[in-house]
Design a protein around this motif. Sequence first.
Motif, PDB file in Angstrom:
ATOM      1  N   UNK A 131      13.823  10.224   6.281  1.00  0.00           N
ATOM      2  CA  UNK A 131      12.365  10.554   5.955  1.00  0.00           C
ATOM      3  C   UNK A 131      11.764  11.124   7.329  1.00  0.00           C
ATOM      4  N   UNK A 132      10.747  11.990   6.972  1.00  0.00           N
ATOM      5  CA  UNK A 132       9.898  12.356   8.162  1.00  0.00           C
ATOM      6  C   UNK A 132       8.550  11.595   8.150  1.00  0.00           C
ATOM      7  N   UNK A 133       8.486  10.974   9.293  1.00  0.00           N
ATOM      8  CA  UNK A 133       7.120  10.100   9.617  1.00  0.00           C
ATOM      9  C   UNK A 133       6.088  10.853   9.689  1.00  0.00           C
ATOM     10  N   UNK A 134       4.895  10.033   9.503  1.00  0.00           N
ATOM     11  CA  UNK A 134       3.588  10.910   9.404  1.00  0.00           C
ATOM     12  C   UNK A 134       2.577   9.944  10.193  1.00  0.00           C
ATOM     13  N   UNK A 135       1.532  10.664  10.978  1.00  0.00           N
ATOM     14  CA  UNK A 135       0.485   9.960  11.312  1.00  0.00           C
ATOM     15  C   UNK A 135      -0.780  10.263  10.369  1.00  0.00           C
ATOM     16  N   UNK A 147      -1.417  14.390  18.761  1.00  0.00           N
ATOM     17  CA  UNK A 147      -0.753  14.814  17.732  1.00  0.00           C
ATOM     18  C   UNK A 147      -1.297  15.509  16.818  1.00  0.00           C
ATOM     19  N   UNK A 148      -1.253  16.950  16.995  1.00  0.00           N
ATOM     20  CA  UNK A 148      -2.096  18.088  16.448  1.00  0.00           C
ATOM     21  C   UNK A 148      -1.624  17.877  14.783  1.00  0.00           C
ATOM     22  N   UNK A 149      -0.380  17.466  14.481  1.00  0.00           N
ATOM     23  CA  UNK A 149       0.266  17.278  12.965  1.00  0.00           C
ATOM     24  C   UNK A 149      -0.499  16.305  12.423  1.00  0.00           C
ATOM     25  N   UNK A 174      -9.182  17.157   8.477  1.00  0.00           N
ATOM     26  CA  UNK A 174      -8.517  17.854   7.279  1.00  0.00           C
ATOM     27  C   UNK A 174      -9.245  17.666   5.880  1.00  0.00           C
ATOM     28  N   UNK A 175      -9.793  16.343   5.767  1.00  0.00           N
ATOM     29  CA  UNK A 175     -10.606  16.308   4.433  1.00  0.00           C
ATOM     30  C   UNK A 175     -11.698  15.249   4.695  1.00  0.00           C
ATOM     31  N   UNK A 176     -13.015  15.511   3.870  1.00  0.00           N
ATOM     32  CA  UNK A 176     -13.927  14.632   4.043  1.00  0.00           C
ATOM     33  C   UNK A 176     -14.016  14.066   2.787  1.00  0.00           C
ATOM     34  N   UNK A 177     -14.379  12.517   2.824  1.00  0.00           N
ATOM     35  CA  UNK A 177     -14.528  11.824   1.588  1.00  0.00           C
ATOM     36  C   UNK A 177     -15.799  10.846   1.566  1.00  0.00           C
TER      37      UNK A 177
END
Length: 187
Positions: A2-6, A113-115, A162-165
């Motif tokens: 699996x691909x990890x994500x931050x 970590x731009x991703x 990326x998003x605002x909540x």
Amino acid sequence: MAIGKLIVLTGPSGVGKGTLLRSLLQRHPELYFSVSVTTRPPRPSETNGQHYYFVSRAEFDRMVLNNELLEWAEFAGNCYGTPRRPVEENIRQGRWVVLEIELEGARQIRQNFPEAFQIFILPPSLLELEYRLRSRGHDSEESIARRLERAKSEIPAAHEFDIQVVNDDIEKALERIEEALFTPVGV
């Protein structure tokens, strides 16, 4: 594998990041929460290693010097940072790692970590934010005033994420975060 994500969760102090994070982790135990290190003293309900790693200023400075932190910032007279090794190891193992950090740290993460997927939590209003800070019952008047002033300068940065909540209803805010994280692109 699996691909990890931050995943980065940020927003002004008192906006409800911790409450949202606890709910998210309860619903999704597959997520790995990265415990931050801080120089501030523990609050009565906090446990070392679970809520934060509580360290001296000298130890924190040593960690910065040895590049042991992915990001770090000074906030309200205390230092906070994210230990590098556990985050990188979990991402390599394919896990999704969640950080709950302040704006300055989130900007540092964007550089390194731009991703990373970055979420900015907003209060419904500054008046509601002040009410929440006062309701916590552990901040001095001076600390509340400092946190509110800082919030006024942080809120305009929400567009960088990326998003605002808006956290005006905990369940709705949590659903918005889950939708952003777990709905496949193009669906």
